[in-house]
Scaffold this active site. Structure first.
Site, PDB file in Angstrom:
ATOM      1  N   LYS A  18       0.842  -1.205   0.000  1.00 42.14           N
ATOM      2  CA  LYS A  18       0.000   0.000   0.000  1.00 42.14           C
ATOM      3  C   LYS A  18       0.876   1.254   0.000  1.00 42.14           C
ATOM      4  CE  LYS A  18      -3.923  -2.316   2.132  1.00 42.14           C
ATOM      5  NZ  LYS A  18      -4.756  -2.602   3.306  1.00 42.14           N
TER       6      LYS A  18
ATOM      7  N   GLN B 121      -4.806  -1.360   9.523  1.00 41.63           N
ATOM      8  CA  GLN B 121      -4.746  -2.680   8.884  1.00 41.63           C
ATOM      9  C   GLN B 121      -5.354  -3.746   9.809  1.00 41.63           C
ATOM     10  OE1 GLN B 121      -3.810  -3.193   5.733  1.00 41.63           O
ATOM     11  NE2 GLN B 121      -4.109  -5.408   5.849  1.00 41.63           N
TER      12      GLN B 121
ATOM     13  N   ASP C 277     -11.234   3.042   3.995  1.00 41.40           N
ATOM     14  CA  ASP C 277     -11.595   1.628   3.852  1.00 41.40           C
ATOM     15  C   ASP C 277     -13.102   1.443   3.647  1.00 41.40           C
ATOM     16  OD1 ASP C 277      -9.593  -0.368   3.879  1.00 41.40           O
ATOM     17  OD2 ASP C 277      -9.095   0.125   5.951  1.00 41.40           O
TER      18      ASP C 277
HETATM   19  N1  GUN Z   1      -7.133  -6.614   5.945  1.00 46.91           N
HETATM   20  C1  GUN Z   1      -7.449  -7.334   4.841  1.00 46.91           C
HETATM   21  N2  GUN Z   1      -8.024  -6.553   3.896  1.00 46.91           N
HETATM   22  C2  GUN Z   1      -8.071  -5.307   4.424  1.00 46.91           C
HETATM   23  C3  GUN Z   1      -8.535  -4.062   3.918  1.00 46.91           C
HETATM   24  O1  GUN Z   1      -9.067  -3.936   2.804  1.00 46.91           O
HETATM   25  N3  GUN Z   1      -8.392  -2.995   4.761  1.00 46.91           N
HETATM   26  C4  GUN Z   1      -7.837  -3.106   5.992  1.00 46.91           C
HETATM   27  N4  GUN Z   1      -7.754  -2.011   6.736  1.00 46.91           N
HETATM   28  N5  GUN Z   1      -7.391  -4.248   6.487  1.00 46.91           N
HETATM   29  C5  GUN Z   1      -7.503  -5.342   5.698  1.00 46.91           C
END
Ligand code: GUN
Length: 281
Positions: A53, A97, A120
């Site tokens: 990311k 996350q 998100d």
């Molecule tokens: N863990 C797995 N997929 C995601 C996501 O799309 N966003 C976040 N914040 N954590 C994740």
């Protein structure tokens, strides 16, 4: 052989467009777009996702602020960090996350992120807007899957869509997006009876259960569109999806590969959501 839905190519195309928007934001506002990424603990998969990311932010010119806290971080420590990020004018989006270490209260933490910085699309207001088919910030993975359908001219309208998996991150928002796009939607999960038959009735099958090669050819209708959200390891430790690609590829009309399918689009939609929140701020 079915047509491969190339997530990598679409991601590259969308990121090029985002670069322009990021540049324009800088010119208009005299500052960069900022995304804060919070990682608590040492989960190896999360570390890879966060690294990817941050790299993607650099690629399009978004300034990323990475906060890596130890597994032992307390609820108060993480809350204090989130509150600082919420108050900062330099941060337009906040991503925590998941999964978080077990001792932390995920719901209480995420509630501190206001809808306007919730890149998100996880907060109740953004999820509620999605449920009511209003413009909102949409969870990155299902949003990316919808963009892939759109790119390949696949209109869900009137189609029978089956979503395998009911997570808050993928399954539920995916079902709502397909419903908003006028599909007839069924959500299946671990307690579903006649799972194979239901999957085999789908014109569009989206699989997000985290089980390597779970979906086999007998679960796929001839000519179905198959979207594989899985990021798993096979018996040899090789990256694979929730769909048995080799088994299914000749039966589907369109299929997403793993890697190179949904994965690059998830990250691209995070960048997209961050640009959206910045432009609206
Ligand atoms: N863990 C797995 N997929 C995601 C996501 O799309 N966003 C976040 N914040 N954590 C994740």
């Amino acid at each position: 052989m079915s047509i491969l839905i190339d997530g990598k190519a679409l991601a590259a195309e969308m990121r090029a467009q985002l670069c322009e928007r990021v540049k324009n934001f800088k010119i208009e506002h005299g500052k960069e777009i900022g995304l804060a990424v919070v990682l608590v603990g040492e989960d190896p998969a999360s570390q890879v996702y966060v690294r990817n990311k941050i790299r993607a932010c650099e690629e399009v010119g978004i300034r990323s602020y990475a906060y890596r806290l130890p597994e032992s971080a307390t609820q108060e420590e993480v809350e204090m960090l989130i509150d600082e990020l919420v108050a900062s004018d330099h941060i337009h989006g906040i991503l925590v996350q998941l999964p978080l270490p077990k001792h932390l209260n995920e719901r209480k933490l995420l509630r501190r992120i206001p809808p306007a910085k919730d890149v998100d699309g996880f907060c109740a207001e953004n999820v509620g807007n999605l449920a009511m088919n209003r413009e909102t910030i949409v969870a990155c993975t299902p949003f990316g899957a919808m963009k892939m359908l759109e790119k390949y001219g696949i209109d869900p309208k009137g189609k029978r869509a089956v979503v395998l998996g009911r997570s808050n991150i993928v399954g539920k928002p995916m079902a709502m997006l397909l419903l908003n796009a006028d599909a007839t939607v069924t959500v299946c999960h671990s307690k579903t009876e006649n799972l194979k038959e239901i999957c085999a009735s789908a014109d569009i099958l989206v699989v997000a259960i985290g089980k390597a090669k779970f979906v086999t050819a007998d679960m796929v209708k001839d000519g179905a569109v198959v979207i594989d959200v899985g990021m798993d390891r096979d018996e040899n430790g090789k990256l694979c999806g929730d769909v048995d690609f080799e088994d299914v590829k000749d039966k589907a009309s369109y299929i997403t590969p793993v890697p190179g399918g949904v994965g690059p689009m998830t990250i691209t939609m995070l960048l997209y959501n961050t640009v959206q929140t910045a432009e609206r701020s």
